[in-house]
Design a protein around this motif. Structure first.
Motif, PDB file in Angstrom:
ATOM      1  N   HIS A 121       0.783  -1.231   0.000  1.00  0.00           N
ATOM      2  CA  HIS A 121       0.000   0.000   0.000  1.00  0.00           C
ATOM      3  C   HIS A 121       0.822   1.292   0.000  1.00  0.00           C
ATOM      4  CE1 HIS A 121      -2.978  -2.954   0.850  1.00  0.00           C
ATOM      5  NE2 HIS A 121      -3.940  -2.065   0.954  1.00  0.00           N
ATOM      6  N   THR A 122       2.121   1.192   0.073  1.00  0.00           N
ATOM      7  CA  THR A 122       2.956   2.394  -0.008  1.00  0.00           C
ATOM      8  C   THR A 122       3.967   2.195  -1.125  1.00  0.00           C
ATOM      9  OG1 THR A 122       4.656   1.617   1.527  1.00  0.00           O
ATOM     10  CG2 THR A 122       2.762   2.744   2.482  1.00  0.00           C
ATOM     11  N   ALA A 123       4.530   3.266  -1.578  1.00  0.00           N
ATOM     12  CA  ALA A 123       5.533   3.191  -2.645  1.00  0.00           C
ATOM     13  C   ALA A 123       6.942   3.245  -2.064  1.00  0.00           C
ATOM     14  CB  ALA A 123       5.320   4.336  -3.630  1.00  0.00           C
ATOM     15  N   ARG A 124       7.076   2.873  -0.811  1.00  0.00           N
ATOM     16  CA  ARG A 124       8.369   2.947  -0.130  1.00  0.00           C
ATOM     17  C   ARG A 124       8.911   1.542   0.132  1.00  0.00           C
ATOM     18  NH1 ARG A 124       9.963   7.198   3.035  1.00  0.00           N
ATOM     19  NH2 ARG A 124      10.508   5.708   4.638  1.00  0.00           N
ATOM     20  N   PRO A 125      10.228   1.412   0.103  1.00  0.00           N
ATOM     21  CA  PRO A 125      10.826   0.121   0.453  1.00  0.00           C
ATOM     22  C   PRO A 125      10.789  -0.097   1.972  1.00  0.00           C
ATOM     23  CG  PRO A 125      12.543   1.715   0.006  1.00  0.00           C
ATOM     24  CD  PRO A 125      11.242   2.394  -0.306  1.00  0.00           C
ATOM     25  N   TRP A 126      10.723  -1.328   2.378  1.00  0.00           N
ATOM     26  CA  TRP A 126      10.724  -1.669   3.810  1.00  0.00           C
ATOM     27  C   TRP A 126      12.141  -1.528   4.352  1.00  0.00           C
ATOM     28  CZ3 TRP A 126       7.305  -2.549   7.589  1.00  0.00           C
ATOM     29  CH2 TRP A 126       7.782  -3.118   8.785  1.00  0.00           C
ATOM     30  N   VAL A 127      12.319  -0.718   5.385  1.00  0.00           N
ATOM     31  CA  VAL A 127      13.600  -0.567   6.050  1.00  0.00           C
ATOM     32  C   VAL A 127      13.522  -1.207   7.423  1.00  0.00           C
ATOM     33  CG1 VAL A 127      15.307   1.073   6.925  1.00  0.00           C
ATOM     34  CG2 VAL A 127      14.089   1.570   4.802  1.00  0.00           C
ATOM     35  N   SER A 128      12.549  -0.777   8.210  1.00  0.00           N
ATOM     36  CA  SER A 128      12.338  -1.335   9.537  1.00  0.00           C
ATOM     37  C   SER A 128      10.939  -0.952  10.012  1.00  0.00           C
ATOM     38  CB  SER A 128      13.369  -0.788  10.530  1.00  0.00           C
ATOM     39  OG  SER A 128      13.145   0.589  10.749  1.00  0.00           O
ATOM     40  N   PHE A 129      10.511  -1.594  11.081  1.00  0.00           N
ATOM     41  CA  PHE A 129       9.209  -1.282  11.667  1.00  0.00           C
ATOM     42  C   PHE A 129       9.170   0.176  12.110  1.00  0.00           C
ATOM     43  CE2 PHE A 129       6.596  -0.807  15.477  1.00  0.00           C
ATOM     44  CZ  PHE A 129       5.350  -1.136  14.962  1.00  0.00           C
ATOM     45  N   ASP A 130      10.221   0.632  12.776  1.00  0.00           N
ATOM     46  CA  ASP A 130      10.270   2.013  13.268  1.00  0.00           C
ATOM     47  C   ASP A 130      10.200   3.027  12.124  1.00  0.00           C
ATOM     48  OD1 ASP A 130      10.368   1.321  15.951  1.00  0.00           O
ATOM     49  OD2 ASP A 130      12.559   1.213  15.970  1.00  0.00           O
ATOM     50  N   ASP A 131      10.916   2.743  11.038  1.00  0.00           N
ATOM     51  CA  ASP A 131      10.898   3.640   9.886  1.00  0.00           C
ATOM     52  C   ASP A 131       9.505   3.688   9.270  1.00  0.00           C
ATOM     53  OD1 ASP A 131      12.250   5.237   7.710  1.00  0.00           O
ATOM     54  OD2 ASP A 131      11.496   3.532   6.523  1.00  0.00           O
ATOM     55  N   ALA A 132       8.861   2.544   9.142  1.00  0.00           N
ATOM     56  CA  ALA A 132       7.518   2.483   8.558  1.00  0.00           C
ATOM     57  C   ALA A 132       6.514   3.216   9.438  1.00  0.00           C
ATOM     58  CB  ALA A 132       7.097   1.025   8.372  1.00  0.00           C
ATOM     59  N   ALA A 133       6.583   3.006  10.735  1.00  0.00           N
ATOM     60  CA  ALA A 133       5.667   3.680  11.658  1.00  0.00           C
ATOM     61  C   ALA A 133       5.910   5.186  11.647  1.00  0.00           C
ATOM     62  CB  ALA A 133       5.824   3.113  13.061  1.00  0.00           C
TER      63      ALA A 133
END
Length: 148
Positions: free
Chosen positions: A28-40
């Motif tokens: 649902h986002t156009a961003r790569p997964w880095v970490s849970f903290d970054d996503a939140a």
């Protein structure tokens, strides 16, 4: 409690009920997964978190179907017309409510849509340590003796 902290707690509770946050984030986002903290952190900015909060996948896990949930209803004042035509103001006190519906998440999405701050609505349903009963170590008699 900051918006980011609350969002992390909300996500953690949904994950405990089977929500796959990493897969949802990638889809649902156009961003790569880095970490849970970054996503939140990214979701907590502006209104981005609404994408998550109003997602059917998220809602159906956060308010897991068939489980009983306990939440508090705030105090409320409203007017009522009596049979003789007079208007009476009713003052309802805050109270605790319990429910177990199979489609409880649909009900809460409708309720949350009417709120000006949906994350604040979710706060009523988040289990937080400070809301729980105190530890046995916090009793007035002091901590239990240790076995050293």
């Amino acid at each position: 409690m900051t918006r980011l902290d609350l969002l992390k707690l909300v996500i953690a509770q949904a994950r405990a009920n089977g929500f796959e946050f990493r897969k949802w984030y990638a889809r649902h986002t156009a961003r790569p997964w880095v970490s849970f903290d970054d996503a939140a952190q990214w979701l907590s900015l502006g209104r981005r978190c609404f994408t998550l909060l109003f997602s059917h996948e998220f809602a159906s896990c956060f308010w897991k179907s068939g489980t009983q949930i306990t939440f508090s209803m705030p105090a409320k004042d409203f007017s009522r017309v009596l049979p003789d035509g007079t208007v009476k103001t009713v003052h309802r006190k805050a109270f605790t409510r319990r429910t177990a519906r199979p489609d409880v998440w649909k009900y809460h999405l409708r309720e949350m849509a009417g709120e000006t701050e949906p994350l604040r609505y979710l706060r009523r349903y988040v289990r937080v340590e400070e809301d729980l009963d105190p530890d046995p170590d916090d009793t007035p008699n002091g901590p239990a003796p240790s076995e050293d």
